[in-house]
Every structure is written in C-alpha cells, then in structure tokens.
Design a protein around this motif. Structure first.
Motif, PDB file in Angstrom:
ATOM      1  N   HIS A 287      -2.847  11.215  52.707  1.00  0.00           N
ATOM      2  CA  HIS A 287      -1.433  11.583  52.511  1.00  0.00           C
ATOM      3  C   HIS A 287      -0.678  11.611  53.833  1.00  0.00           C
ATOM      4  O   HIS A 287       0.517  11.341  53.879  1.00  0.00           O
TER       5      HIS A 287
ATOM      6  N   GLY B  31       1.825  12.859  42.424  1.00  0.00           N
ATOM      7  CA  GLY B  31       1.693  12.884  43.873  1.00  0.00           C
ATOM      8  C   GLY B  31       0.390  12.256  44.330  1.00  0.00           C
ATOM      9  O   GLY B  31      -0.131  11.343  43.684  1.00  0.00           O
TER      10      GLY B  31
ATOM     11  N   THR C  64      -3.643  12.635  45.800  1.00  0.00           N
ATOM     12  CA  THR C  64      -4.891  13.342  46.086  1.00  0.00           C
ATOM     13  C   THR C  64      -5.581  12.556  47.195  1.00  0.00           C
ATOM     14  O   THR C  64      -5.746  11.347  47.081  1.00  0.00           O
TER      15      THR C  64
ATOM     16  N   GLU D 224       6.491  17.884  47.463  1.00  0.00           N
ATOM     17  CA  GLU D 224       5.833  18.452  48.663  1.00  0.00           C
ATOM     18  C   GLU D 224       5.726  17.391  49.765  1.00  0.00           C
ATOM     19  O   GLU D 224       5.921  17.679  50.945  1.00  0.00           O
ATOM     20  N   LEU D 225       5.421  16.171  49.363  1.00  0.00           N
ATOM     21  CA  LEU D 225       5.293  15.100  50.358  1.00  0.00           C
ATOM     22  C   LEU D 225       6.649  14.807  51.012  1.00  0.00           C
ATOM     23  O   LEU D 225       6.722  14.543  52.210  1.00  0.00           O
TER      24      LEU D 225
ATOM     25  N   ARG E   2       7.256  17.524  53.582  1.00  0.00           N
ATOM     26  CA  ARG E   2       6.425  17.309  54.787  1.00  0.00           C
ATOM     27  C   ARG E   2       6.949  16.099  55.586  1.00  0.00           C
ATOM     28  O   ARG E   2       6.934  16.092  56.812  1.00  0.00           O
TER      29      ARG E   2
ATOM     30  N   GLU F  76       2.852   9.898  54.730  1.00  0.00           N
ATOM     31  CA  GLU F  76       4.032  10.582  55.294  1.00  0.00           C
ATOM     32  C   GLU F  76       4.579   9.821  56.501  1.00  0.00           C
ATOM     33  O   GLU F  76       5.792   9.707  56.689  1.00  0.00           O
TER      34      GLU F  76
ATOM     35  N   GLU G  45      -0.397  18.952  62.292  1.00  0.00           N
ATOM     36  CA  GLU G  45       0.044  20.075  61.446  1.00  0.00           C
ATOM     37  C   GLU G  45       0.860  21.080  62.256  1.00  0.00           C
ATOM     38  O   GLU G  45       1.777  21.705  61.706  1.00  0.00           O
TER      39      GLU G  45
ATOM     40  N   THR H   1      -7.447  17.037  49.003  1.00  0.00           N
ATOM     41  CA  THR H   1      -6.203  17.812  48.987  1.00  0.00           C
ATOM     42  C   THR H   1      -5.260  17.165  47.978  1.00  0.00           C
ATOM     43  O   THR H   1      -5.379  15.979  47.686  1.00  0.00           O
ATOM     44  N   ARG H   2      -4.324  17.953  47.500  1.00  0.00           N
ATOM     45  CA  ARG H   2      -3.384  17.426  46.492  1.00  0.00           C
ATOM     46  C   ARG H   2      -1.970  17.824  46.902  1.00  0.00           C
ATOM     47  O   ARG H   2      -1.719  18.988  47.247  1.00  0.00           O
ATOM     48  N   HIS H   3      -1.062  16.876  46.930  1.00  0.00           N
ATOM     49  CA  HIS H   3       0.353  17.157  47.221  1.00  0.00           C
ATOM     50  C   HIS H   3       1.207  16.413  46.203  1.00  0.00           C
ATOM     51  O   HIS H   3       0.963  15.236  45.943  1.00  0.00           O
ATOM     52  N   THR H   4       2.219  17.094  45.671  1.00  0.00           N
ATOM     53  CA  THR H   4       3.150  16.410  44.760  1.00  0.00           C
ATOM     54  C   THR H   4       4.177  15.632  45.591  1.00  0.00           C
ATOM     55  O   THR H   4       4.330  15.880  46.796  1.00  0.00           O
TER      56      THR H   4
END
Ligand code: AMP
Length: 545
Positions: free
Chosen positions: A75, A27, A29, A44-45, A48, A79, A158, A38-41
C-alpha cells in the motif's frame, strides 16, 4: 463548429479521490516484509496520500523532480504512485533486481532527488549511495522499527506521514505533465526511460477497464503479481480502484505456495502476472488437489503463455486472458477477451482461441511492416514487425534522442520489436522478436550487452547470446562462443568475468563453442540460424542425469 463542453485536465489523483468516495469500503490488503497483513480502505489511503503529499513539500522537492522507488507491491508504494504524481512530481519506479551498474546508470540518468525504499532494500541503496550524484533523501518505507540501527541520514516514512496533515489541495496540472517514469532494457545495452503523462495514465486506466470486463469486476479482489516497479504493475493501481475492486498486494513472496494461501484467504477473483508465476501456482494446485478459493480469472502477459498452461487452468474452470503490451505503452496494448460465441464452446476450441495475444484495446492502433517499412497484410499469415500508435504510447524516450530515432517511424508510429501476425478479425499472435533481448521470468536480459562484455574475455574471439526456451523462466540466455585459439573458457570463469556488470539471474546458463558465427545477408549475426542449429540443446538444469 466546436462542441460546447467543458474541458478539465485529466489527473491521476482524481482516480483515488473518486474511489475514496464511490468505493469507500474497498481498499488494499498488503503483505508486509515480516509477513503481517495490513488493510486500508480507499478513504484511508487517500488520507495517507494527502499526508505524504504534504511531507514531499516539506522535503523541498519541486514539481518535475524525479522521486525514485525501490519497493515491492504494498500500500505504501501505491500511496507514492498517487502522492508523487498528484503533486506534479514524477514517480520513478526502479527494478531492484537489476545489477549495481544498471541501477547507478538509471538513478543518474533520471537525476532522482529522493528514493523511497523498502526496508529489505536499504542495504542496496547504502551500497550505491556514493555513486548516486543527485540524491538528497533516502526514505525507508516503514515505521521506526524498520530502520537500521545506524540510520543516521535515513528518513522514516511513517514518521513523515504522522507529522503531516491529511488535507491537500491537489494542484491543477496540465494533463500533458509528466507523472511517472519507468526504464526498460535497451537492445543496445543502456536502459531507456518511458515518461508517462497524467493524461496517458488516466486514458490507459479507462481503456483497460473497458477492455477487461471479465476480469475487472466491481466488488471482487485482484492480485497484482506483476511488480509495481515494472510498467506500473500493468496499470492495476489505477484500474482496480477505478473499477471499485479490492487489491491484494502480495509483497515479496511470489512462490506457488505463498500465492495459493493468499488467494484463498483474501478471496482473490482475478490474478495478473507472467507465465512463470502461473506455472509455479499450477504446481501448488496439483499438489493440493484443487484451485484456491474463488479464483476465477487469470491475466497472463509479459511473455507468450504456453498452450499447456492455458489448458490446465481452463480445465479447472479458471478463465485465462492473455494480454500483450510494453513498458512504452503504459503498458497494455491487447487482451484476450473471447468473442461471445466462443465462451461456451468446448475446452479445445476455447484454448485454441486463447493462444496468442488477443485483440487490441480501443485507442491502440496496430500496423505490421516488412523490413523496408512497407505495410503487410493483416491476413493471419504474413508476419511483420508490429508498430503501434495511440494516446498511451510514448512519442520518444526520456532524454535519449538516439533511441527515440531508432524506435519511431516517419509517420510517428512506435516500433515494438515484436514480429507478429494479425488476422482479419484483429487477432494478434506474436511470432518472434526482432529485438535482441532475452526475457527470463518477466525480466529482460540484453543479449548485446552480454555479448559486448563477454567478448572482452581473452579466450573469446566472437560470441552471440541466444534465448533458449525454459519451462519455468520462459527463456534463459546461452552464450555461443568462437574461441580464441585453443582457449575454452569455462562457465565459472565467464560468470566471474561478467559479474561486475550483470545481476546473477542475467548470467548465461551455458556456453556452446562453434568455429564461426552464421551471418545474415546484411552482415549481422543470424540469431535465427543459431536458434535453429541449437534447437535440440537442453539447458543444464533440465538435463536428466
Ligand atoms: P516489457 O516492456 O518488459 O513489458 O516487455 C514487453 C515485451 O514483452 C513485448 O514487446 C513482447 O516482446 C513481450 N510480451 C509481452 N506480452 C507478451 C505476450 N502476451 N506474448 C508474447 N510476448 C509478450
């Protein structure tokens, strides 16, 4: 006889749904504006991105609407790339470093209905807002705490995501549908839009993954220093997930020290950006005594990399791969993958082979032509203007028939404005630039635009802008003036005169006075002669005291 195979439209969103499944532990960082990471796989992305797609529908934005972004590499920007294009809208990335005039032109020409903006750029939008005629929504890319206290009509990214479900039924769009829009500097002043389709973006991603086997390696981490607001960050938001790579998004701090630390701590294997950035990192490497962590590969593009820069990295065991391309080409057109027989050759031989822009990607055709449009030989000697053709190259500029007519030839090839040679093995070397632009730190400055404004000063009878080489910025603009009578306009006065229309970094570094400008046979100012005349000129910030 036709083949008996299924036909499914190519869609950008399918890259993310694929990666979320096949590369579920990898994902992004991101370095955020406050320095936090922040870190999203990818799963998760994707979730979102689904929320964002639902949120876009709730904002009453229609398919085909242009949705602007003014944002650094994070990130959230990633998105937006997927949610906006996945829902049939058009993701219009805008370069926040342009002047207010240029930004207003671009917003209004694209008729953007919404803008997604990073917190640090909210004041910029506030300054422009009354002049942005089609804008309905401003969304701040952060949480509640990132909104300014007087944020009456600003939406919170958010909050929009939290209020929306993550499932989304991605529409079947014709693969020719527009997906993204990016403006590039015009040689005649006004910026011009390249409107990418779903199909071109997916094909480009496949072509680049196939063309960069040394750099785009499954399981490794890539650092896109090339901005997402410019030419889709060379396509990395699409190629990296497709190849199953982690992406390290650097946010705003792109100086050598910040990049060194980030590369080391996030185990970056390959990093992509313009020569200016790698010159900065090199200084840091020298002051720390060695390269960071697992860095093994650099992709350098946007301007020609000097031999000394390539040699310095190769000497450290870091593979250098020069790429060439343009906004109008989605953008990668060639890359410096070395022929296998050269890979284990001596340092000097390897560095020699890395000079120039490598060889074309599969799917991109090249031809060189002379001033009359006739083809010239690909013999490594004869220079010609480079024309390109392929599925990832524009067929025209967005809502700009005049610029389109200038750029396309009768056979449907696109003229790049680069003067190059190509040898019998397909090796491309960019030799000069036919287009009247200066490239500083990877960003364009239009010479003609500067000249047209400078000549409006009463002390200027005629003028021309030339690009002067600079070790850090690649090139800087210098203004050559034929003065009106005895007037000798100072650099400060000229900066004041130009500052309404140009960003600070676009202003000329110096003024040179001449009695007359040299002309070509066709009555144009001969920039070539001017460049030769001032070949020994040293820019003010490089002069030794
Ligand atoms: P842009 O549309 O901003 O990406 O700029 C594209 C232009 O940058 C090209 O037409 C070239 O003039 C220049 N450029 C990009 N990559 C290279 C390279 N590797 N060597 C020389 N010039 C380059």
């Amino acid at each position: 006889m036709l083949g008996q195979m299924q036909h499914h439209p190519l869609r950008i969103i399918d890259i993310l749904t694929f990666s979320a499944e096949a590369f579920h532990s990898q994902g992004i960082t991101s370095v955020m504006e406050d320095g936090r990471r922040t870190r999203h796989t990818y799963p998760e992305l994707l979730a979102r991105t689904g929320r964002l797609a639902n949120a876009l529908d709730r904002l009453n934005l229609q398919q085909g609407d242009r949705i602007a972004t003014l944002a650094w590499n994070t990130h959230r920007h990633f998105e937006l790339y997927y949610a906006v294009s996945g829902t049939g809208r058009i993701c219009h990335t805008i370069n926040p470093r342009l002047s207010a005039e240029q930004l207003v032109f671009i917003f209004n020409h694209a008729e953007d209905r919404a803008v997604f903006v990073d917190p640090s750029l909210v004041p910029l939008v506030a300054e422009l807002r009354t002049r942005l005629s089609t804008l309905d929504h401003v969304v701040v890319m952060g949480g509640r705490a990132d909104l300014p206290s007087d944020a009456r009509d600003l939406l919170c990214y958010e909050d929009l995501l939290s209020a929306a479900p993550s499932d989304y039924d991605w529409p079947d769009l014709p693969e020719e549908s527009a997906a993204a829009l990016c403006y590039t500097s015009g040689t005649t002043g006004a910026p011009k839009g390249a409107l990418y389709s779903q199909r071109a973006t997916v094909l480009h991603a496949l072509m680049v993954v196939a063309g960069h086997p040394q750099s785009l390696r499954n399981g490794r981490a890539v650092l896109p220093v090339v901005p997402m607001f410019h030419v889709n960050a060379w396509g990395l938001p699409f190629t990296a997930p497709l190849a199953g790579m982690d992406i390290v998004m650097p946010g705003r701090s792109l100086d050598g020290a910040s990049l060194y630390t980030l590369i080391e701590q996030e185990h970056v294997f390959t990093a992509w950006g313009v020569p200016t950035v790698w010159a900065g990192l090199l200084q840091e490497i020298r002051s720390r005594g060695g390269p960071p962590g697992e860095l093994g590969d650099l992709v350098i593009g946007g301007a020609a990399a000097p031999r000394s820069l390539i040699a310095a990295y190769e000497e450290m065991g870091i593979n250098v791969n020069q790429a060439w391309g343009m906004t109008e080409m989605t953008p990668v057109g060639s890359r410096g993958l070395l022929p296998p027989e050269v890979r284990s050759a001596s340092l000097d031989t390897r560095v020699d082979a890395q000079i120039g822009a490598g060889r074309r990607l599969f799917g991109v055709d090249f031809k060189l032509v002379d001033e009359n449009g006739n083809r010239v030989a690909h013999d490594g000697q004869t220079p010609g203007e480079l024309y390109v053709r392929g599925n990832t190259i524009i067929s025209g500029y967005y809502n700009d028939p005049e610029a389109t007519a200038r750029a396309m030839d009768k056979e449907g090839w696109f003229g790049t404005g680069d003067v190059a040679t190509i040898d019998a093995t397909g090796r491309l070397i960019v030799r000069d630039r036919a287009k009247d632009l200066v490239k500083s730190g990877g960003e364009w400055i239009s010479s003609i635009d500067l000249e047209n404004t400078a000549v409006g000063h009463p002390g200027v009878r005629a003028c021309a802008v030339i690009a002067v080489p600079h070790p850090k910025w690649d090139e800087r603009p210098v203004l050559v003036i034929v003065p009106e009578g005895d007037a000798r306009v100072t650099l400060d006065e000229m900066h004041r005169h130009l500052s309404d229309r140009f960003a600070r970094w676009q202003l000329p570094d110096d003024i040179l006075f001449v009695d007359a400008l040299p002309m070509t046979a066709t009555g144009k100012v001969s920039k070539l002669t001017l460049r030769q005349t001032f070949a020994d000129f040293v820019l003010p910030d490089l002069r030794e005291e």
